[in-house]
Write a protein that holds these residues in place. Structure first.
Motif, PDB file in Angstrom:
ATOM      1  N   LYS A  99       3.696   1.706  -1.150  1.00 35.69           N
ATOM      2  CA  LYS A  99       4.348   1.922  -2.438  1.00 35.69           C
ATOM      3  C   LYS A  99       3.336   2.257  -3.528  1.00 35.69           C
ATOM      4  N   GLY A 100       2.062   2.125  -3.217  1.00 37.15           N
ATOM      5  CA  GLY A 100       1.035   2.450  -4.211  1.00 37.15           C
ATOM      6  C   GLY A 100       1.016   1.490  -5.383  1.00 37.15           C
ATOM      7  N   VAL A 101       1.311   0.221  -5.144  1.00 36.86           N
ATOM      8  CA  VAL A 101       1.318  -0.744  -6.245  1.00 36.86           C
ATOM      9  C   VAL A 101      -0.091  -0.941  -6.800  1.00 36.86           C
ATOM     10  N   LYS A 102      -0.165  -1.400  -8.045  1.00 34.98           N
ATOM     11  CA  LYS A 102      -1.447  -1.623  -8.703  1.00 34.98           C
ATOM     12  C   LYS A 102      -1.733  -3.112  -8.879  1.00 34.98           C
ATOM     13  N   LEU A 103      -0.828  -3.931  -8.366  1.00 32.71           N
ATOM     14  CA  LEU A 103      -1.004  -5.383  -8.381  1.00 32.71           C
ATOM     15  C   LEU A 103      -0.498  -5.928  -7.045  1.00 32.71           C
ATOM     16  N   TYR A 146       0.837  -1.206   0.000  1.00 30.97           N
ATOM     17  CA  TYR A 146       0.000   0.000   0.000  1.00 30.97           C
ATOM     18  C   TYR A 146       0.868   1.250   0.000  1.00 30.97           C
TER      19      TYR A 146
END
Lengths: 288, 288, 288, 288
Positions: free
Chosen positions: D214-218, D212
């Protein structure tokens, strides 16, 4: 995405017309409700508008009935229908099954852990097989066998269970009987079925065997609202899984189970969170 | 996965019978060929056997003709058909297009970069539109217009291009004409078409519009060998993409383009690497 | 999803506060603008609000400048920043590359077909290799070689290209040079890079070789805004592809190309459609 | 794919050398065993060879011990190690858990339905919470609490359970304790862990919170053999799920559960079907 303890949901739809969003948002502002998430969509082909809003009252003492009444007046000007859902609401459901237990097992697990905000009021089946599974979850199990002769009577009994439990949603978790037109109409918009194919690809019986015969390289599942036209109800979600030449029909069946579970539970989740809007034979799904 | 410079491919099939693998592997050992990768599959429903082997001769002076001759004798005992492919072989192909250029653009790119081991001998089209794209890649472009009256004649000219260029594979990269039965028979097993739907879901014209009307939540594409039965040839690969209520028919068309490109180029890659076996109306695909 | 010819986009953000949606929607109603699609999100952890609206003026003679001025006053009360995008707007961009051409090829294709609403003003490279590809698309190509000694000077020339072309977005399509802190700051929020790994998994050089060494079963790509911290900018999109033991490092590189293209072009599409909001080190993406 | 009732599995590996396939296939032919499916792979970087064969004895009276003995002699010449698995074999396993029940629930379901050919001999936990779930499946549950002081002693008791039950595989189904080096060595190659991130992306504690931030999208999960280096064992399978800005850390945790279940059960299935080969720090997986 997770709904905090103080967040309400307002879901509404109406014919397209200038001000459809404003009718909702101005009202919420007036009620001192803070909008935390909102999605709206205007379908330009059908001329219909859909909106879903999550909001948090800023003041204490928010009263749902007062809200509903006041908003009804406003909504009426736009021929807008709406539903207001309280924080932490758990939709009462009845699950219908036959012998296959994978979807039921999956739903029970998500129910037990609170992942699906539903309250299972009863499990109904035309077979006795899954009673122990329901019993372990302390759920009433209604074994209502069916024959061609007793179909009307059995459906009447099913209907009574739905009514008496106050179920707002019926989940057909691999219930292997075709519902009568009458039953379909009664459950319109509030019964979700899982079909074990990528509709409209393989309708009818034994879709995985049909898929094998065609040599497809993908199999899938479709969760849809039931309607009078078997295997043709409005689609909510679809899932897919790659397969190969080495998968015999029985392997396709096995591989399909996971995708059926995931597709059905996703559809149920979207429905109970008021993310699915039904209009004519199509759905608008404001997914997360 | 990447085929090193010294690796040959032997692909074979025959009716099921004790020793089908041994007939290949004992021979390779005898020829002092080291097997670097092998896959075999026995289809118990059709009673047919498939094997694909990558091998590297241990000794210098490996001679393909000698190998072929010697192996033919052995294979004949098992009614085994086979193909031997040399290291670095690039299959000669003809690409057929109409006006849509996305699949052609994608194939040309993978051809130019060497990602697809093909040698494009010609681009054939019933329209002039894509000539500049072919020209930039220094490829001959045959504009062969077609009308109902000239169909037989046009196909004869197409056939001449295929023959004169020595093409072993014809890629129908959104060629919007139905081939005649005669042409289909001639190209049996060596013409790959991309259909813009998850066959057998939406056959015929405008599949994305059909998909929109049904409100599907997934669209896809199917790469298949052509046969006499339009949209029904043996499937090689299928790809899929999620869509939503907000996708109008023209959006489905646009979204479908990517998946069509990927699905077609994947199928072509599998074919030229001899990973696809055709038997009756099904394929065995030893994917990477 | 496809933006009709008369649809404007209003994208805005501000600190969370009662009425953030209403400030937009009431104004649009007042301007007689019909909202066709809207998404808003309140990030409760950062206390920040984001909204994206597509709307259609009901009356002729809609004037953007008048709108902007009037809305600015309203927005200022909420410390709201916003962008108004006209129908059919094509964002001016500069693409930066080195030697690898797969991402450039993909962007040029989507540009040529109009799938990406961008206007490519120039291609900049530290190598001469991709000049023919740009030339075929009638695009200016600036070959600006770089050495450690000339880095500052080269960046100044790059910057001049960006300024003189009026580019609003810089796409780093496998540009293999690290930008200086100064350049990163100047391009903050308007330069998108594609990194060939699932960040933060494999930073730095040769991520596919790192991935091979770890024996991963999935490889991926990350499109992100650049910032001063190399490989650490706010993530916009990520894509993924399964791999196996049979994929050597060079195979991972090859397999990665498709997913890099798709991930980068998806990120660019989301950005130019004003679907991406940057706040602190995170993005809010209202995907289609 | 589904293993018929009369099909044996032979899995073997050895250093690369001319004839590695032939040593297996010639022997099988000699024993009058029909090969129904075979995959082999030569890792040219490590110089190691892997082969998996499914076969069916043509004659009655096939004797596993005779086969093993005879083949051992042959295999020894190639320094080949092998395992022979009987039709219908169910591998004895012990499952270790803590408080989270999603992976256990999933494994128990697949066990109960016969989808996973395992025989669960015991469930071991450092907490009492999941005892009822095990009990409902008639499985022994060993509650073995652990503290820093009692770690050695607790592991000794765990080890005793493994030994006494004859477990060939230990499944760490979200067991939240780090095993000692000694235990890791003892379980080398026969203990599968599920880590709730796409290793090596987010090691250590609370990977979803790291993701979260790191703001990942996967987000994803990794099933791997344990080894002495925490979160670094040889990877068997990885799964992935898209997430968005609207997913708070607790949502990532919830979304991750499905992918953890699927990834772990897939890894277990591959292992018990002898599709996974461990060599140095990498796996070769002959997937279906």
């Amino acid at each position: 995405m997770s709904q905090p303890a103080d967040t309400w949901i307002l879901a509404a739809q109406c014919p397209s017309r200038l001000g459809t969003v404003d009718v909702v948002t101005r009202f919420l502002k007036g009620q001192r409700c803070y909008i935390t998430e909102q999605q709206s969509f205007d379908d330009r082909l059908s001329g219909h508008f859909f909106i879903r809003t999550e909001f948090r009252p800023e003041d204490e003492g928010f009263d749902a009935e007062t809200f509903r009444e006041a908003f009804s007046a406003r909504a009426a000007e736009f021929a807008m229908t709406f539903e207001l859902t309280a924080p932490g609401a758990r939709m009462p459901v009845v699950i219908m099954v036959s012998k296959a237990d994978h979807c039921l097992n999956d739903l029970l697990y998500r129910y037990r852990t609170g992942q699906l905000p539903i309250e299972i009021r009863a499990v109904v089946s035309n077979h006795p097989d899954l009673e122990p599974l329901a019993a372990w979850h302390d759920l009433p199990y209604h074994h209502l066998p069916i024959t061609p002769e007793t179909k009307a009577e059995q459906e009447a009994r099913v209907w009574r269970v739905i009514e008496e439990t106050g179920a707002e949603l019926v989940i057909l978790a691999r219930y292997m009987q075709v519902l009568s037109s009458e039953m379909c109409r009664r459950l319109s918009g509030r019964a979700i079925n899982i079909h074990h194919s990528l509709l409209p690809g393989f309708k009818g019986a034994r879709p995985y065997h049909q898929a094998y015969d065609k040599g497809v390289k993908l199999v899938g599942a479709t969760a849809h609202y039931i309607n009078d036209d078997l295997d043709e109800g409005p689609i909510i979600t679809q899932g897919v899984e790659p397969v190969s030449h080495a998968d015999y029909p029985e392997d396709l069946v096995a591989k399909g189970r996971d995708i059926e579970c995931l597709t059905l539970s996703r559809a149920v989740g979207l429905h109970v969170e008021r993310r699915v809007f039904l209009h004519a034979n199509r759905t608008v799904v404001f997914s997360r």
